[in-house]
Design an enzyme around this catalytic site. Structure first.
Site, PDB file in Angstrom:
ATOM      1  N   HIS A 149       0.879  -1.177   0.000  1.00 59.96           N
ATOM      2  CA  HIS A 149       0.000   0.000   0.000  1.00 59.96           C
ATOM      3  C   HIS A 149       0.915   1.226   0.000  1.00 59.96           C
ATOM      4  O   HIS A 149       2.012   1.189   0.547  1.00 59.96           O
ATOM      5  CB  HIS A 149      -0.834  -0.052   1.288  1.00 59.96           C
ATOM      6  CG  HIS A 149      -1.894   0.996   1.402  1.00 59.96           C
ATOM      7  ND1 HIS A 149      -1.626   2.296   1.742  1.00 59.96           N
ATOM      8  CD2 HIS A 149      -3.236   0.926   1.232  1.00 59.96           C
ATOM      9  CE1 HIS A 149      -2.759   2.991   1.787  1.00 59.96           C
ATOM     10  NE2 HIS A 149      -3.750   2.178   1.482  1.00 59.96           N
ATOM     11  N   ASP A 226       3.245  -4.596   7.957  1.00 65.61           N
ATOM     12  CA  ASP A 226       1.999  -3.841   7.855  1.00 65.61           C
ATOM     13  C   ASP A 226       0.849  -4.851   7.957  1.00 65.61           C
ATOM     14  O   ASP A 226       0.528  -5.559   7.002  1.00 65.61           O
ATOM     15  CB  ASP A 226       1.975  -3.094   6.515  1.00 65.61           C
ATOM     16  CG  ASP A 226       0.661  -2.364   6.297  1.00 65.61           C
ATOM     17  OD1 ASP A 226      -0.231  -2.450   7.165  1.00 65.61           O
ATOM     18  OD2 ASP A 226       0.521  -1.711   5.246  1.00 65.61           O
ATOM     19  N   GLN A 229      -4.398  -5.301   6.901  1.00 65.98           N
ATOM     20  CA  GLN A 229      -5.436  -6.173   6.330  1.00 65.98           C
ATOM     21  C   GLN A 229      -5.416  -7.567   6.959  1.00 65.98           C
ATOM     22  O   GLN A 229      -6.164  -8.442   6.530  1.00 65.98           O
ATOM     23  CB  GLN A 229      -5.255  -6.306   4.803  1.00 65.98           C
ATOM     24  CG  GLN A 229      -5.421  -5.004   4.048  1.00 65.98           C
ATOM     25  CD  GLN A 229      -6.852  -4.460   4.063  1.00 65.98           C
ATOM     26  OE1 GLN A 229      -7.805  -5.163   4.413  1.00 65.98           O
ATOM     27  NE2 GLN A 229      -7.013  -3.210   3.672  1.00 65.98           N
ATOM     28  N   LYS A 252     -10.338  -0.977  10.115  1.00 67.44           N
ATOM     29  CA  LYS A 252     -10.410  -2.162   9.240  1.00 67.44           C
ATOM     30  C   LYS A 252     -10.751  -3.403  10.063  1.00 67.44           C
ATOM     31  O   LYS A 252     -10.757  -4.503   9.551  1.00 67.44           O
ATOM     32  CB  LYS A 252      -9.076  -2.405   8.529  1.00 67.44           C
ATOM     33  CG  LYS A 252      -8.441  -1.178   7.937  1.00 67.44           C
ATOM     34  CD  LYS A 252      -8.621  -1.093   6.456  1.00 67.44           C
ATOM     35  CE  LYS A 252      -7.726  -0.009   5.888  1.00 67.44           C
ATOM     36  NZ  LYS A 252      -8.123   0.439   4.577  1.00 67.44           N
ATOM     37  N   CYS A 389      -4.668   2.206  -3.895  1.00 71.66           N
ATOM     38  CA  CYS A 389      -3.477   2.757  -3.235  1.00 71.66           C
ATOM     39  C   CYS A 389      -2.287   1.820  -3.397  1.00 71.66           C
ATOM     40  O   CYS A 389      -1.477   1.671  -2.460  1.00 71.66           O
ATOM     41  CB  CYS A 389      -3.721   3.040  -1.758  1.00 71.66           C
ATOM     42  SG  CYS A 389      -4.962   4.283  -1.498  1.00 71.66           S
TER      43      CYS A 389
END
Ligand code: PLP
Length: 586
Positions: A149, A226, A229, A252, A389
């Protein structure tokens, strides 16, 4: 919903106890419905009409999250860590308890390793700016993956540029799956940091982070994962992973917006300099000198997002308590999604379909993702289209965007079926020849005579379907822009689809040409070109797009982002009219 649930309960006896597989399917299906009950979105004003398949953008919110944030604002609105009155002490305790909840949620060693931020983006920026000050040295390189991202690319790119370091990219294959062997080989003694997504937001792939982390550790590189998600779909244990930093966002994972987490190993957090300065993060201040608190408070300058912290705490508890059920539901839904999408011959699926969360990106060759999104939106189906993104990934795959269906535990098979049926209908609409439309001619004659032909046909269209067909017709008539003019100079940024506009002033009269892979955007270009072609620079500069679209009754069909795209087109034309020689070659 509740009534349907009770009916299922009543039918429980009819389940064949001798068929365990059927029984498990039934339980999973039941749980899906049970978990959906926790999300008021599905029972509110949008519940009947909307099929929400955009959870990777943001998830729906838990009733318990809404309740705890509302209770804070309504009954317990005090500041934390400062006042000593009883309510402040109680809220501070609740606030700090959430840090412990998150600690357990991701398996951190200590609650002091949990820093509140406003989201994953801020968490990454905090680490990047800190490491830039005291970690990197000449000759170092930073390694990211092609799947990242923008939030996990741009901060590192910025640091690399500032310090003269190399930003290197772990490659993906033609489907967008990380190439592990090549990636591992790229981690070497110059690698100072590896920053990689646990799960790709654009494709849903679960990346092989265990192998990457192990190699990075072997080579002495720091690691940032990261997990934005990942946390609401997978079991995460940062101690087992042995990553140095792990980041994610509350919104999220069924929680509030504006709250996020930075996990960092304590001794690394101690070494990082503060990110922002001010109240709350200090130990002692004088005009001569200031000393700072220990982590995590060192990184939490100013009044924090207290309601957000309480919300993310409750959200993480829900996920932790329901993780196994959620994972089963999501797997069932994902397999169903794959079978529905694979059943549509025109659909091309991207990414890893085996190691994946319940997110699937696809394209339909010859059909613009933007047009599909517009038609699906008109059927109240919310998906996301475009680059997600992740522009560098799209570039690697040779795409200008995909359609992304992102499911969560509250979705149902029936919603996926609705998507499948709508897709078949939309693909056929977008690929069949467009024909002249019968419109209603009861439009005010005076108003009509003032309008140009395309504008008139759009204004006469009474329904969205008629408007859409008129746009398609107008787009079909628009001359194609020669390939040589599709350059960075003519590209319009800020649109959901690729768009190029070529402007030319001939005897101070504007000549416009343009193109887009989207048939709808071509139609919209035709509308604008008709209004502005042949006009003088002065006339163009006083053109009011919003008023014009309103006069054609088009405004109501354009979402905020589509409207912005058209504004970007008009801005480009106006910029040309202001400085013809500076902005475009003739
Ligand atoms: N990383 C990934 C993988 C994401 O999907 C997103 C948001 O879509 C982000 C980072 C940025 O998250 P936020 O906008 O909440 O800071």
């Amino acid at each position: 919903m509740v009534i349907r649930y009770i009916k299922y309960l009543a039918n429980l006896r009819s389940i064949d106890n001798n068929n365990p597989q059927k029984f498990i399917c039934f339980i999973v299906f039941m749980s899906a419905n049970i978990l959906r009950q926790h999300f008021p979105f599905f029972f509110g004003p949008n519940s009947q009409s909307s099929v929400y398949l955009d959870s990777a953008a943001t998830s729906q919110k838990l009733q318990s999250v809404i309740a705890v944030t509302q209770q804070y604002y309504q009954e317990r609105a005090v500041n934390v860590h400062r006042s000593s009155h009883q309510l402040a002490a109680s809220v501070t305790e609740q606030f700090e308890q959430c840090r412990k909840t998150i600690q357990h949620f991701i398996g951190a060693k200590s609650h002091k390793e949990i820093v509140w931020t406003k989201g994953a983006t801020e968490s990454i920026n905090l680490v990047a700016s800190g490491l830039a000050k005291n970690h990197f040295k000449a000759g170092d390189s930073i390694l990211v993956s092609a799947l990242e991202h923008h939030a996990n690319i741009v901060p590192w790119q910025h640091v690399a540029k500032d310090l003269g370091l190399q930003l290197r990219v772990m490659p993906v294959d033609a489907m967008g799956v990380l190439q592990l062997e090549e990636s591992l080989q790229m981690i070497n003694s110059t690698t100072a940091l590896v920053a990689v997504a646990h799960v790709s937001n654009a494709l849903g792939n679960i990346n092989p982070i265990a192998e990457i982390l192990s190699k990075a550790k072997q080579m002495g590189a720091l690691t940032l994962i990261d997990g934005t998600q990942a946390v609401s779909h997978l079991n995460v244990n940062v101690q087992q992973l042995d990553c140095d930093f792990y980041v994610f966002s509350g919104h999220k994972m069924f929680g509030p917006t504006g709250i996020g987490v930075l996990y960092g190993k304590y001794q690394l957090l101690e070494q990082l300099p503060p990110y922002q300065l001010g109240g709350e993060m200090i130990e002692k201040v004088s005009f001569a000198e200031t000393t700072f608190q220990a982590p995590p408070l060192k990184f939490e300058a100013g009044t924090p997002n207290i309601a957000g912290v309480l919300g993310i705490g409750v959200a993480s508890e829900f996920i932790q308590n329901n993780k196994n059920t959620m994972m089963q539901i999501e797997e069932t839904l994902y397999q169903h999604l794959l079978s529905v999408l694979s059943g549509i011959p025109q659909v091309k699926l991207w990414g890893d379909k085996v190691n994946s969360i319940c997110v699937q990106s696809f394209t339909i060759p010859g059909v613009s993702h933007y047009d599909l999104a517009v038609l699906l939106d008109k059927r109240n189906i919310a998906v996301r289209v475009g680059h997600h993104c992740a522009m560098p990934l799209m570039h690697e795959l040779g795409l200008d965007g995909t359609v992304r269906v992102s499911l969560a535990t509250y979705n149902t098979k029936s919603e996926i079926n609705t998507l499948g049926a709508a897709l078949i209908e939309c693909i056929s609409l977008l690929t069949e020849p467009v024909t002249q439309v019968e419109t209603n001619h009861s439009v005010d004659k005076v108003e009509q005579t003032k309008l140009l032909p395309i504008a008139q046909s759009i204004q006469q269209a009474k329904t969205w379907d008629q408007t859409y067909r008129q746009l398609m017709l107008a787009g079909k008539e628009l001359a194609r822009l020669a390939e040589q003019y599709k350059t960075e100079v003519t590209a319009v940024h800020g649109c959901e689809s690729q768009v190029w506009v070529h402007c030319l002033l001939e005897n101070d009269r504007l000549v416009l040409q343009g193109d887009s892979p989207s048939k709808i955007v071509r139609g919209l270009l035709a509308v604008i070109f008709e209004a502005l072609s042949g006009k003088t620079s002065h006339q163009v500069l006083v053109f009011n797009l919003a008023e014009y679209l309103e006069s054609l009754h088009l405004g109501r069909h354009l979402s905020q982002s589509r409207g912005n795209g058209l504004s970007a087109v008009v801005d480009k034309i106006m910029a040309y009219c202001q400085h013809p020689s500076a902005t475009q070659e003739s």
